[in-house]
Each structure stands twice: as C-alpha cells, then as structure tokens.
Design a protein around this motif. Structure first.
Motif, PDB file in Angstrom:
ATOM      1  N   LEU A   1      -1.484  -3.526 -12.914  1.00 16.11           N
ATOM      2  CA  LEU A   1      -0.820  -2.385 -12.303  1.00 16.11           C
ATOM      3  C   LEU A   1       0.325  -1.986 -13.221  1.00 16.11           C
ATOM      4  O   LEU A   1       1.331  -2.694 -13.308  1.00 16.11           O
ATOM      5  N   GLN A   2       0.128  -0.884 -13.916  1.00 17.24           N
ATOM      6  CA  GLN A   2       1.162  -0.355 -14.796  1.00 17.24           C
ATOM      7  C   GLN A   2       2.028   0.602 -14.004  1.00 17.24           C
ATOM      8  O   GLN A   2       1.516   1.572 -13.442  1.00 17.24           O
ATOM      9  N   MET A   3       3.311   0.325 -13.975  1.00 17.23           N
ATOM     10  CA  MET A   3       4.234   1.136 -13.192  1.00 17.23           C
ATOM     11  C   MET A   3       5.256   1.773 -14.138  1.00 17.23           C
ATOM     12  O   MET A   3       5.968   1.054 -14.841  1.00 17.23           O
ATOM     13  N   ASN A   4       5.296   3.088 -14.140  1.00 16.05           N
ATOM     14  CA  ASN A   4       6.208   3.826 -15.002  1.00 16.05           C
ATOM     15  C   ASN A   4       7.188   4.633 -14.173  1.00 16.05           C
ATOM     16  O   ASN A   4       6.970   4.867 -12.985  1.00 16.05           O
ATOM     17  N   SER A   5       8.258   5.050 -14.826  1.00 14.63           N
ATOM     18  CA  SER A   5       9.279   5.875 -14.163  1.00 14.63           C
ATOM     19  C   SER A   5       9.680   5.268 -12.830  1.00 14.63           C
ATOM     20  O   SER A   5       9.726   5.956 -11.802  1.00 14.63           O
ATOM     21  N   LEU A   6       9.982   4.005 -12.865  1.00  9.10           N
ATOM     22  CA  LEU A   6      10.276   3.281 -11.626  1.00  9.10           C
ATOM     23  C   LEU A   6      11.551   3.788 -10.968  1.00  9.10           C
ATOM     24  O   LEU A   6      12.507   4.200 -11.644  1.00  9.10           O
ATOM     25  N   LYS A   7      11.522   3.757  -9.648  1.00  7.74           N
ATOM     26  CA  LYS A   7      12.638   4.212  -8.832  1.00  7.74           C
ATOM     27  C   LYS A   7      13.119   3.066  -7.958  1.00  7.74           C
ATOM     28  O   LYS A   7      12.334   2.151  -7.650  1.00  7.74           O
ATOM     29  N   PRO A   8      14.350   3.125  -7.514  1.00 12.52           N
ATOM     30  CA  PRO A   8      14.834   2.054  -6.620  1.00 12.52           C
ATOM     31  C   PRO A   8      13.953   1.879  -5.383  1.00 12.52           C
ATOM     32  O   PRO A   8      13.798   0.755  -4.892  1.00 12.52           O
ATOM     33  N   GLU A   9      13.368   2.975  -4.909  1.00 10.45           N
ATOM     34  CA  GLU A   9      12.510   2.857  -3.723  1.00 10.45           C
ATOM     35  C   GLU A   9      11.182   2.155  -4.003  1.00 10.45           C
ATOM     36  O   GLU A   9      10.409   1.900  -3.085  1.00 10.45           O
ATOM     37  N   ASP A  10      10.911   1.860  -5.275  1.00  8.40           N
ATOM     38  CA  ASP A  10       9.725   1.061  -5.613  1.00  8.40           C
ATOM     39  C   ASP A  10       9.984  -0.432  -5.448  1.00  8.40           C
ATOM     40  O   ASP A  10       9.054  -1.240  -5.603  1.00  8.40           O
ATOM     41  N   THR A  11      11.208  -0.786  -5.150  1.00  9.56           N
ATOM     42  CA  THR A  11      11.543  -2.185  -4.948  1.00  9.56           C
ATOM     43  C   THR A  11      10.763  -2.751  -3.773  1.00  9.56           C
ATOM     44  O   THR A  11      10.805  -2.206  -2.665  1.00  9.56           O
ATOM     45  N   ALA A  12      10.036  -3.821  -4.025  1.00  5.69           N
ATOM     46  CA  ALA A  12       9.165  -4.418  -2.999  1.00  5.69           C
ATOM     47  C   ALA A  12       8.519  -5.667  -3.560  1.00  5.69           C
ATOM     48  O   ALA A  12       8.580  -5.940  -4.760  1.00  5.69           O
ATOM     49  N   VAL A  13       7.872  -6.392  -2.678  1.00  2.16           N
ATOM     50  CA  VAL A  13       6.960  -7.446  -3.108  1.00  2.16           C
ATOM     51  C   VAL A  13       5.589  -6.810  -3.262  1.00  2.16           C
ATOM     52  O   VAL A  13       5.109  -6.139  -2.348  1.00  2.16           O
ATOM     53  N   TYR A  14       4.991  -7.017  -4.405  1.00  8.14           N
ATOM     54  CA  TYR A  14       3.694  -6.419  -4.706  1.00  8.14           C
ATOM     55  C   TYR A  14       2.605  -7.485  -4.587  1.00  8.14           C
ATOM     56  O   TYR A  14       2.741  -8.599  -5.113  1.00  8.14           O
ATOM     57  N   TYR A  15       1.517  -7.099  -3.928  1.00  8.19           N
ATOM     58  CA  TYR A  15       0.396  -7.998  -3.687  1.00  8.19           C
ATOM     59  C   TYR A  15      -0.890  -7.406  -4.252  1.00  8.19           C
ATOM     60  O   TYR A  15      -1.077  -6.194  -4.247  1.00  8.19           O
ATOM     61  N   CYS A  16      -1.773  -8.278  -4.674  1.00  6.29           N
ATOM     62  CA  CYS A  16      -3.128  -7.859  -4.998  1.00  6.29           C
ATOM     63  C   CYS A  16      -4.074  -8.494  -3.980  1.00  6.29           C
ATOM     64  O   CYS A  16      -3.793  -9.562  -3.437  1.00  6.29           O
ATOM     65  N   ALA A  17      -5.169  -7.815  -3.751  1.00  7.94           N
ATOM     66  CA  ALA A  17      -6.142  -8.280  -2.774  1.00  7.94           C
ATOM     67  C   ALA A  17      -7.520  -7.784  -3.179  1.00  7.94           C
ATOM     68  O   ALA A  17      -7.639  -6.780  -3.891  1.00  7.94           O
ATOM     69  N   VAL A  18      -8.551  -8.468  -2.746  1.00 10.69           N
ATOM     70  CA  VAL A  18      -9.916  -8.039  -3.040  1.00 10.69           C
ATOM     71  C   VAL A  18     -10.709  -7.883  -1.756  1.00 10.69           C
ATOM     72  O   VAL A  18     -10.455  -8.554  -0.757  1.00 10.69           O
ATOM     73  N   GLY A  19     -11.674  -6.983  -1.815  1.00  6.36           N
ATOM     74  CA  GLY A  19     -12.517  -6.746  -0.661  1.00  6.36           C
ATOM     75  C   GLY A  19     -13.795  -6.045  -1.068  1.00  6.36           C
ATOM     76  O   GLY A  19     -13.970  -5.649  -2.230  1.00  6.36           O
TER      77      GLY A  19
END
Length: 121
Positions: free
Chosen positions: A79-97
């Motif tokens: 997951l490439q994240m660009n132009s990050l903002k303070p509101e992007d602050t979080a715990v990020y999870y991956c999942a499969v289905g």
C-alpha cells in the motif's frame, strides 16, 4: 498468516509504503484488502487488489493518493500512500477474502496484525 508492516511517523505531505506478507497457506485465489482504523472511529476500507489479475479498487475518498500493488512471487501486497494528511493517522490492516471488489470487512476472512501510521502536521 498475514503480517502488515512498514508503518511509522511521517510528516504531512510525505509518503509511506506498507507491506503485507502472507505465509503458511495458499493465497493465490484470494483477494486482499487494506483497512484502517483511527482511534475512536470505526474501521474503514482503504482499497483492495485481486490477487491473480491484480485489478484494484479503492475507497472514493482515497483515490489518487493511495496505490495498491502486489508481488505474487513474494506473496506480498503493498500500500503506497502519498500526500499523507494527519487524518490518515490510523492503524492499517491487511486482510484476505474470496469476494472480489468488496469494501465490506465482513467479506474478508483472514486478518493480519495492524501497523500504526502517524502523520504529523
């Protein structure tokens, strides 16, 4: 098993790449999704990728800033994240289905440990 890693502290406007490594099973027929959960908020969908064909889908609010890719040989998604903002602050999870193109977390059967992303202003 799934393991998300690569989180950290980044300044607003910066970039970060998260990885999700899979092991211990065959995930070639699964689709992968990325989710995030900010403190005190519900978990939200970020984006997903079809494991075989590599087609991607994103939350409308994140299109253009976030990009998902995968390396089948390494059984790893990114997951490439660009132009990050303070509101992007979080715990990020991956999942499969099994369900392709879904944004519903209930459609993802296996989840990895999250990785914290903090964006400072």
């Amino acid at each position: 098993q799934l393991q998300a890693f690569g989180g950290g502290l980044v300044q607003a406007g910066g970039s970060l790449r998260l990885s999700c490594a899979t092991s211990g099973g065959t995930f070639s027929s699964y689709n992968m999704g990325w989710f995030r959960q900010a403190s005190g908020k519900e978990r939200e969908f970020v984006g997903g990728i079809g494991w075989i064909a590599g087609f991607t889908w994103y939350a409308d609010s994140l299109k253009g800033r976030f990009t998902i890719s995968r390396d089948n040989g390494k059984k790893t998604a990114y997951l490439q994240m660009n132009s990050l903002k303070p509101e992007d602050t979080a715990v990020y999870y991956c999942a499969v289905g099994r369900s392709y193109g879904t944004q519903k977390d209930s459609d993802y059967a296996y989840w990895g440990q999250g990785t914290q992303v903090t964006v400072s202003s």
